[in-house]
Design an enzyme around this catalytic site. Structure first.
Site, PDB file in Angstrom:
ATOM      1  N   CYS A  80       0.833  -1.200   0.000  1.00 25.34           N
ATOM      2  CA  CYS A  80       0.000   0.000   0.000  1.00 25.34           C
ATOM      3  C   CYS A  80       0.872   1.257   0.000  1.00 25.34           C
ATOM      4  O   CYS A  80       1.520   1.546  -1.002  1.00 25.34           O
ATOM      5  CB  CYS A  80      -0.985  -0.039   1.167  1.00 25.34           C
ATOM      6  SG  CYS A  80      -2.375   1.105   0.941  1.00 25.34           S
ATOM      7  N   HIS A 135      -4.027  -5.352   0.892  1.00 26.65           N
ATOM      8  CA  HIS A 135      -3.923  -5.783   2.282  1.00 26.65           C
ATOM      9  C   HIS A 135      -4.490  -7.201   2.397  1.00 26.65           C
ATOM     10  O   HIS A 135      -5.412  -7.579   1.682  1.00 26.65           O
ATOM     11  CB  HIS A 135      -4.706  -4.855   3.211  1.00 26.65           C
ATOM     12  CG  HIS A 135      -4.160  -3.470   3.279  1.00 26.65           C
ATOM     13  ND1 HIS A 135      -2.923  -3.179   3.819  1.00 26.65           N
ATOM     14  CD2 HIS A 135      -4.672  -2.278   2.864  1.00 26.65           C
ATOM     15  CE1 HIS A 135      -2.701  -1.884   3.747  1.00 26.65           C
ATOM     16  NE2 HIS A 135      -3.744  -1.317   3.169  1.00 26.65           N
TER      17      HIS A 135
END
Length: 499
Positions: free
Chosen positions: A344, A441
């Site tokens: 991320c 994630h």
């Protein structure tokens, strides 16, 4: 106004006394008893987040509690999520949607009334679906300077008319004083709701503790409904302050007992402890791998010689990138010859540039990244929150589940990197596989993919591969939840909940 359903409120004498874990255990205990139960936390301040099936963002802790209850996570379980960004500001996520970034005073002035309305509506919806609502407080309910704007503690208990348990951490010392002081600072109508005291993180002889418990019950008139043993294994921490409070969180106990000899034959993975690290629950599956040694490395520390360095998620990508540059860790990474991974915000840092045209993270401009992958990122006000199903292209074909939480879009130069997944714009790697990053994630939760990647690393070292695993980390998480419930249930007086 009092709602009609059954509920239990769990508050604590301070932060990190074990409220989250207790509610998690109670969710699983009631589920096993055949009850329909849901967790609830009105307001959570955390950078560990999860995306519900309908694309709403909640704290990961409430997702974990929902799994303990055997139900899908839902936005009603955490209607307000505050995501700290530094400088006393937080991004406000209301009913699963980011509504802006505010300083504390601004937030309470502008959003207190709509936030409290959201809390009441969420509770009403949960009560229509479940037999029990297990409500978790935040911090302490006795912060007299904050009580007028406390959405998460006794305001919820009073609204529900809910019996309440007060949890204290005996490992810190002074637990009895903390209980007495907290009770004295509560208003009479609040104190009347306290029906039980729980002593958590106990290590030692119950016989030696009993005189103190007898005194506490006699002095307060409130029964001690639980003395919970210390849990010497890891479930996800609620926020990064839990890591700060426990610097040995990721130090494998086998390592502390046996030293370097026991680390031989295990891959060493260093995760950079960014100032605004987010979603560190991503690495729980790696922590559970017996052939992996996981450790933190702080900016300013020597990187050492790990096999892999991971740049995790970040709430403020640019500020954390600047921290790497100012402390010299960015230069250490450039000199490092091992494998580098970005998740991320960490993915965004791996690229060549990060543009913030509207100054969402500070001063508007375009900034140089670490330059490991030919990526360009533009930070944007629109937040992506969605669950993802796709298939990996590297290190082997495998089905992938995960979720995205990010503000920004990234473009890749296809002449210098390759996609990780069938789905576009989700992750890239260099041609060698030494450096890669993903917006996803929960990637390491995928057993087959995780083992394929670890085996790819092991082959680089000439080591034998590990057996490949099917399934998902959720299966291991289930075992931990069962273990927690079985450990704590004998130490709790559950008469109130089993009536």
């Amino acid at each position: 106004m009092s709602c009609s359903g059954r509920s239990l409120m769990v508050v604590g004498t301070s932060s990190h006394v074990g409220k989250t874990l207790l509610v998690t255990a109670l969710c699983r205990i009631l589920k096993k008893a055949g009850k329909r139960v849901a967790p609830f936390k009105a307001q959570n301040m955390s950078l560990n987040a999860y995306v519900t099936p309908d694309g709403k963002e909640i704290a990961y802790a409430q997702a974990l509690q929902a799994w303990a209850a055997g139900i899908p996570p839902a936005v009603e379980m955490n209607p307000i999520l505050l995501k700290p960004q530094g400088n006393l500001t937080s991004q406000i996520v209301l009913n699963g949607v980011a509504v802006g970034t505010y300083r504390a005073g601004e937030y309470y002035e502008r959003w207190f009334a709509p936030a409290w309305q959201a809390v009441k509506e969420a509770l009403a919806r949960l009560q229509k679906q479940y037999d029990w609502i297990l409500c978790e407080g935040a911090g302490s309910p006795a912060e007299v300077n904050l009580k007028h704007r406390d959405l998460a503690n006794m305001r919820v208990a009073l609204h529900l008319g809910s019996p309440t348990w007060l949890v204290a951490d005996i490992d810190r010392g002074g637990a009895l004083a903390h209980v007495v002081g907290t009770l004295q600072l509560l208003e009479p109508e609040e104190r009347a709701l306290i029906r039980g005291i729980v002593i958590n993180k106990f290590r030692g002889s119950r016989e030696l503790l009993q005189p103190g418990l007898d005194w506490l019950e006699n002095y307060t008139g409130i029964p001690v409904v639980g003395v919970l043993p210390w849990v010497d294994w890891v479930l996800p921490q609620e926020d990064s302050m839990g890591i700060a409070a426990n610097p040995l969180l990721w130090e494998d106990r086998r390592d502390r007992a046996g030293g370097q000899a026991l680390r031989e034959g295990r891959l060493e993975i260093a995760v950079v402890r960014l100032p605004q690290v987010a979603n560190f629950s991503d690495f729980d599956p790696l922590l559970a791998e017996p052939t992996v040694h996981l450790r933190w490395v702080h900016p300013g520390q020597s990187l050492g010689s790990p096999d892999v360095v991971i740049l995790p998620g970040s709430k403020t990508t640019l500020n954390d990138l600047f921290a790497l540059q100012k402390t010299g860790l960015a230069e250490q990474l450039r000199q490092y010859s091992g494998h580098i991974v970005g998740i991320c915000g960490g993915l965004q840092m791996l690229g060549e540039t990060i543009a913030d045209p509207e100054g969402w993270e500070g001063i508007a401009g375009t900034y140089s990244g670490l330059g490991f992958l030919p990526l360009t990122t533009v930070l944007q006000p629109t937040k992506v929150t969605q669950q993802v199903q796709t298939q990996s292209r590297w290190p082997a074909l495998a089905p992938i589940q995960g979720y995205e939480i990010h503000q920004g879009s990234t473009q890749a130069d296809p002449s210098g990197c390759l996609p990780l997944f069938d789905r576009e714009n989700l992750g890239w790697r260099d041609p060698t596989g030494r450096i890669w990053g993903s917006y996803l994630h929960g990637l390491f939760d995928n057993h087959l993919w995780r083992r394929q990647w670890l085996n790819w690393l092991r082959r680089q070292k000439g080591w034998d591969p590990l057996p490949e695993l099917e399934g998902h980390y959720a299966q291991q998480r289930e075992q931990l939840l069962e273990r927690l419930a079985d450990l704590w249930q004998p130490h709790l007086d559950l008469g109130l909940l089993m009536e």
